[in-house]
Design an enzyme around this catalytic site. Structure first.
Site, mmCIF file in Angstrom:
data_model
loop_
_atom_site.group_PDB
_atom_site.id
_atom_site.type_symbol
_atom_site.label_atom_id
_atom_site.label_comp_id
_atom_site.label_asym_id
_atom_site.label_seq_id
_atom_site.Cartn_x
_atom_site.Cartn_y
_atom_site.Cartn_z
ATOM 1 N N ILE A 118 -38.401 -34.829 -22.080
ATOM 2 C CA ILE A 118 -37.161 -35.512 -21.662
ATOM 3 C C ILE A 118 -37.300 -37.020 -21.889
ATOM 4 C CG2 ILE A 118 -35.509 -35.816 -19.778
ATOM 5 C CD1 ILE A 118 -36.791 -33.240 -18.507
ATOM 6 N N ASN B 94 -50.094 -41.053 -20.811
ATOM 7 C CA ASN B 94 -51.538 -40.786 -20.955
ATOM 8 C C ASN B 94 -51.825 -39.636 -21.915
ATOM 9 O OD1 ASN B 94 -50.852 -38.532 -19.519
ATOM 10 N ND2 ASN B 94 -52.249 -38.877 -17.806
ATOM 11 N N ASN C 136 -49.685 -34.424 -21.916
ATOM 12 C CA ASN C 136 -48.827 -33.328 -22.409
ATOM 13 C C ASN C 136 -47.945 -33.806 -23.560
ATOM 14 O OD1 ASN C 136 -48.075 -30.610 -22.277
ATOM 15 N ND2 ASN C 136 -46.255 -31.074 -21.063
ATOM 16 N N ASP D 287 -52.727 -44.281 -17.838
ATOM 17 C CA ASP D 287 -52.336 -43.376 -16.763
ATOM 18 C C ASP D 287 -51.607 -44.163 -15.672
ATOM 19 O OD1 ASP D 287 -52.606 -41.599 -14.399
ATOM 20 O OD2 ASP D 287 -53.848 -40.437 -15.798
ATOM 21 N N SER E 185 -35.914 -32.426 -9.486
ATOM 22 C CA SER E 185 -35.648 -31.100 -10.051
ATOM 23 C C SER E 185 -34.821 -30.253 -9.097
ATOM 24 C CB SER E 185 -37.002 -30.425 -10.295
ATOM 25 O OG SER E 185 -36.845 -29.056 -10.515
ATOM 26 N N TYR F 194 -45.596 -27.835 -6.840
ATOM 27 C CA TYR F 194 -44.843 -28.728 -7.736
ATOM 28 C C TYR F 194 -43.575 -29.213 -7.035
ATOM 29 C CZ TYR F 194 -41.500 -30.012 -11.381
ATOM 30 O OH TYR F 194 -40.548 -30.673 -12.105
ATOM 31 N N LYS G 98 -42.095 -33.108 -5.728
ATOM 32 C CA LYS G 98 -40.778 -33.726 -5.985
ATOM 33 C C LYS G 98 -40.134 -34.155 -4.669
ATOM 34 C CE LYS G 98 -40.883 -33.600 -10.374
ATOM 35 N NZ LYS G 98 -41.096 -34.858 -11.085
ATOM 36 N N LEU H 94 -37.996 -19.956 -20.685
ATOM 37 C CA LEU H 94 -37.263 -18.963 -21.469
ATOM 38 C C LEU H 94 -36.985 -19.398 -22.913
ATOM 39 C CD1 LEU H 94 -35.655 -16.288 -21.556
ATOM 40 C CD2 LEU H 94 -33.662 -17.580 -20.744
ATOM 41 N N ARG I 22 -40.336 -11.777 -12.055
ATOM 42 C CA ARG I 22 -41.424 -12.758 -11.976
ATOM 43 C C ARG I 22 -41.469 -13.307 -10.552
ATOM 44 N NH1 ARG I 22 -41.221 -17.972 -15.951
ATOM 45 N NH2 ARG I 22 -39.382 -18.460 -14.684
ATOM 46 N N GLY J 225 -41.471 -15.515 -7.461
ATOM 47 C CA GLY J 225 -40.990 -16.874 -7.205
ATOM 48 C C GLY J 225 -39.663 -17.212 -7.875
HETATM 49 P P1 NAD Z 1 -43.413 -33.449 -20.275
HETATM 50 O O1 NAD Z 1 -44.710 -32.865 -19.821
HETATM 51 O O2 NAD Z 1 -42.922 -33.096 -21.624
HETATM 52 O O3 NAD Z 1 -43.465 -35.031 -20.167
HETATM 53 C C1 NAD Z 1 -44.208 -35.705 -19.201
HETATM 54 C C2 NAD Z 1 -44.953 -36.834 -19.907
HETATM 55 O O4 NAD Z 1 -45.684 -37.559 -18.922
HETATM 56 C C3 NAD Z 1 -45.968 -36.327 -20.926
HETATM 57 O O5 NAD Z 1 -45.844 -37.071 -22.117
HETATM 58 C C4 NAD Z 1 -47.323 -36.583 -20.271
HETATM 59 O O6 NAD Z 1 -48.332 -36.864 -21.229
HETATM 60 C C5 NAD Z 1 -47.007 -37.770 -19.377
HETATM 61 N N1 NAD Z 1 -47.821 -37.892 -18.161
HETATM 62 C C6 NAD Z 1 -48.090 -36.955 -17.223
HETATM 63 N N2 NAD Z 1 -48.841 -37.466 -16.240
HETATM 64 C C7 NAD Z 1 -49.038 -38.767 -16.557
HETATM 65 C C8 NAD Z 1 -49.733 -39.831 -15.940
HETATM 66 N N3 NAD Z 1 -50.405 -39.664 -14.796
HETATM 67 N N4 NAD Z 1 -49.732 -41.045 -16.529
HETATM 68 C C9 NAD Z 1 -49.061 -41.241 -17.701
HETATM 69 N N5 NAD Z 1 -48.409 -40.277 -18.334
HETATM 70 C C10 NAD Z 1 -48.385 -39.044 -17.774
HETATM 71 O O7 NAD Z 1 -42.334 -33.080 -19.165
HETATM 72 P P2 NAD Z 1 -40.759 -33.205 -19.207
HETATM 73 O O8 NAD Z 1 -40.186 -31.852 -19.352
HETATM 74 O O9 NAD Z 1 -40.344 -34.271 -20.143
HETATM 75 O O10 NAD Z 1 -40.483 -33.661 -17.709
HETATM 76 C C11 NAD Z 1 -40.322 -35.023 -17.369
HETATM 77 C C12 NAD Z 1 -40.064 -35.131 -15.883
HETATM 78 O O11 NAD Z 1 -38.930 -34.349 -15.542
HETATM 79 C C13 NAD Z 1 -41.207 -34.627 -14.997
HETATM 80 O O12 NAD Z 1 -41.287 -35.461 -13.867
HETATM 81 C C14 NAD Z 1 -40.740 -33.242 -14.596
HETATM 82 O O13 NAD Z 1 -41.293 -32.857 -13.368
HETATM 83 C C15 NAD Z 1 -39.241 -33.454 -14.494
HETATM 84 N N6 NAD Z 1 -38.456 -32.220 -14.674
HETATM 85 C C16 NAD Z 1 -38.612 -31.472 -15.815
HETATM 86 C C17 NAD Z 1 -37.875 -30.306 -15.975
HETATM 87 C C18 NAD Z 1 -38.055 -29.433 -17.188
HETATM 88 O O14 NAD Z 1 -37.663 -28.268 -17.126
HETATM 89 N N7 NAD Z 1 -38.585 -29.917 -18.290
HETATM 90 C C19 NAD Z 1 -36.956 -29.925 -14.983
HETATM 91 C C20 NAD Z 1 -36.814 -30.714 -13.850
HETATM 92 C C21 NAD Z 1 -37.579 -31.874 -13.705
HETATM 93 C C1 WQD Z 2 -35.367 -19.242 -16.784
HETATM 94 C C2 WQD Z 2 -34.977 -17.780 -16.606
HETATM 95 C C3 WQD Z 2 -36.750 -16.363 -15.825
HETATM 96 C C4 WQD Z 2 -39.274 -16.643 -19.366
HETATM 97 C C5 WQD Z 2 -38.365 -23.831 -14.293
HETATM 98 C C6 WQD Z 2 -38.957 -24.470 -13.069
HETATM 99 C C7 WQD Z 2 -37.993 -25.466 -12.479
HETATM 100 C C8 WQD Z 2 -37.537 -26.481 -13.524
HETATM 101 C C9 WQD Z 2 -37.017 -25.792 -14.733
HETATM 102 C C10 WQD Z 2 -39.057 -28.368 -13.473
HETATM 103 C C11 WQD Z 2 -35.553 -17.176 -15.336
HETATM 104 C C12 WQD Z 2 -36.306 -15.957 -17.206
HETATM 105 C C13 WQD Z 2 -38.234 -16.804 -18.467
HETATM 106 C C14 WQD Z 2 -39.483 -15.367 -19.957
HETATM 107 C C15 WQD Z 2 -37.600 -14.519 -18.723
HETATM 108 N N1 WQD Z 2 -38.627 -27.289 -14.000
HETATM 109 N N2 WQD Z 2 -37.413 -15.765 -18.158
HETATM 110 N N3 WQD Z 2 -38.635 -14.357 -19.604
HETATM 111 O O1 WQD Z 2 -37.883 -20.753 -13.764
HETATM 112 O O2 WQD Z 2 -35.445 -21.450 -13.935
HETATM 113 O O3 WQD Z 2 -37.175 -23.154 -13.904
HETATM 114 O O4 WQD Z 2 -37.993 -24.855 -15.222
HETATM 115 O O5 WQD Z 2 -38.681 -28.936 -12.504
HETATM 116 O O6 WQD Z 2 -38.648 -26.099 -11.439
HETATM 117 O O7 WQD Z 2 -39.249 -23.447 -12.128
HETATM 118 O O8 WQD Z 2 -36.953 -21.762 -15.907
HETATM 119 O O9 WQD Z 2 -37.136 -21.235 -18.302
HETATM 120 O O10 WQD Z 2 -38.980 -20.475 -16.741
HETATM 121 O O11 WQD Z 2 -36.766 -19.367 -16.633
HETATM 122 O O12 WQD Z 2 -36.865 -13.581 -18.433
HETATM 123 O O13 WQD Z 2 -40.424 -15.144 -20.734
HETATM 124 O O14 WQD Z 2 -35.546 -17.022 -17.696
HETATM 125 O O15 WQD Z 2 -37.026 -15.242 -15.023
HETATM 126 O O16 WQD Z 2 -34.600 -16.318 -14.832
HETATM 127 P P1 WQD Z 2 -36.865 -21.661 -14.303
HETATM 128 P P2 WQD Z 2 -37.530 -20.741 -16.962
#
Ligand code: NAD
Ligand code: WQD
Length: 338
Positions: free
Chosen positions: A14, A34, A37, A60, A126, A151, A155, A201, A294, A296
């Protein structure tokens, strides 16, 4: 004069899309990451889209000396804090990794910000904070008392820290609660990096269609939903990134305060609907089987995003087929570049 924004985790999924939107809206951007990921090459990929270099600190956010050095060198006006670990399952296996990185990182960053009197921040939260609820569409005032994973706890704790600082220490904070971000930039130059077997997914779907996985397992079709599979609010990552620019503009304009916004499309889609949408845009038949639920998983959740629409003047432009189209394009481009 253009403002300078520190983006933590700016090479991540993101974060990288948000850096593009910030640069395209004339913000100066400084990234700290850092690489836990992500890879350094993402910075060049961002530049190939925007034509602007990315000022990158590989460090970091838990390392206060590095952060201090950065704040000494750069005139930071505001921060978007993405850096965190995000795998729900891993957080159950190793909660301390999550408390240390996500909560300590937030505290270290806020302390340095306070020291340098930089008090404008947008924080990545989130929809997981809403837990297992049946009250969709969910509004921001929905109770968030109990997290469903370590996790989620990180948040909630970070949200609370930011609320405290806004109340007592002059911070201006915007908390963004993302629903399910998917897809990639339409250039296919940035997207979610496929590190390991995906939990989520959409990357699992695209990797299966590309032949990297044998088949998708749908986690349960006996839920109390129209087709029996879970419902989520999938949002295109570019729509999400654009919301960060609006949120930042909003934070700069507001007085000492903390505002929370849901970021979703306001529409729920089932797992089977996502599969169908993917098959339609890709022209591929996706091999899948119905498996067990799954642990949770929340049955159904989608956002009420009207607060963001009204106050941030932001709406989503991309529907589910556009999300699938760009996710597939990214999968194909990424395979080609390897
Ligand atoms: P991502 O893992 O792709 O990006 C996170 C970035 O932060 C990575 O580049 C990683 O190297 C860096 N990072 C992690 N810990 C660090 C640290 N201590 N110091 C410096 N860099 C660090 O994740 P994302 O999907 O882009 O998510 C970004 C944010 O959004 C996160 O806070 C995540 O919890 C939140 N979020 C993501 C989702 C999702 O589904 N992707 C949903 C809701 C919230
Ligand atoms: C979506 C749907 C699965 C994989 C997660 C985190 C949430 C947020 C977003 C960070 C669900 C189904 C998945 C597969 C499947 N992240 N599924 N087969 O669980 O809604 O949310 O990411 O904050 O905190 O929990 O996303 O993409 O894992 O799943 O059927 O192989 O797809 O059961 O219904 P989720 P997801």
């Amino acid at each position: 004069m253009s403002k300078t924004i520190l983006v933590t985790g700016g090479l991540g999924y993101i974060g990288s899309h948000t850096v593009v939107e910030l640069q395209e809206n004339n913000y100066n951007v400084v990234v700290i990451d850092n690489l836990s990921n992500s890879v350094k090459d993402v910075a060049d990929r961002i530049t190939s889209i925007t034509g602007k270099p990315v000022k990158l600190y590989i460090a970091d956010v838990n390392d206060s000396a590095s952060l201090e050095a950065l704040f000494e060198l750069e005139a930071i006006d505001g921060v978007i804090h993405f850096a965190a670990h995000k795998a729900v399952g891993e957080s159950v296996q190793d909660p301390f990794k999550y408390y240390r990185n996500n909560i300590d990182g937030m505290i270290t960053l806020q302390k340095i910000m306070y020291h340098y009197q930089v008090k404008t921040i947008v924080f990545s939260s989130s929809c997981t904070v809403y837990g297992d609820t049946k009250n969709s569409p969910i509004v921001e005032t929905h109770p968030v008392t109990e997290a469903i994973s370590p996790y989620g706890t990180t948040k909630l704790v970070c949200e609370q820290i930011l609320k405290d600082l806004c109340k007592h220490s002059g911070f201006k904070g915007v908390i963004l609660r993302y629903f399910n971000p998917v897809g990639a930039h339409s250039s296919a130059r940035i997207g979610e990096l496929p590190l390991g077997v995906p939990d989520n997914l959409v990357p699992y779907i695209t990797q299966t269609a590309a032949g990297l996985r044998e088949k998708l397992t749908v986690f349960g079709n006996d839920y109390n939903t129209p087709d029996g599979t879970n419902i989520r609010d999938y949002i295109h990552v570019v729509d999400l990134a654009k919301a960060h620019v609006k949120a930042l503009d909003y934070a700069f304009e507001m007085h000492q305060n903390c505002e929370i916004f849901n970021l979703g499309t306001g529409k729920g889609h089932s797992v089977l609907e996502v599969i169908k949408a993917f098959e339609k845009v890709s022209g591929k038949n996706l091999p899948y089987v119905i498996g067990a639920r799954r642990a949770g998983d929340v049955e159904q959740i989608w956002a009420d995003a009207t607060k963001a629409e009204k106050l941030l003047r932001w709406t989503c432009q991309y529907d589910l087929s556009a999300m699938m189209k760009d996710a597939w394009k990214w999968q194909l481009a990424f395979d080609d570049s390897q």
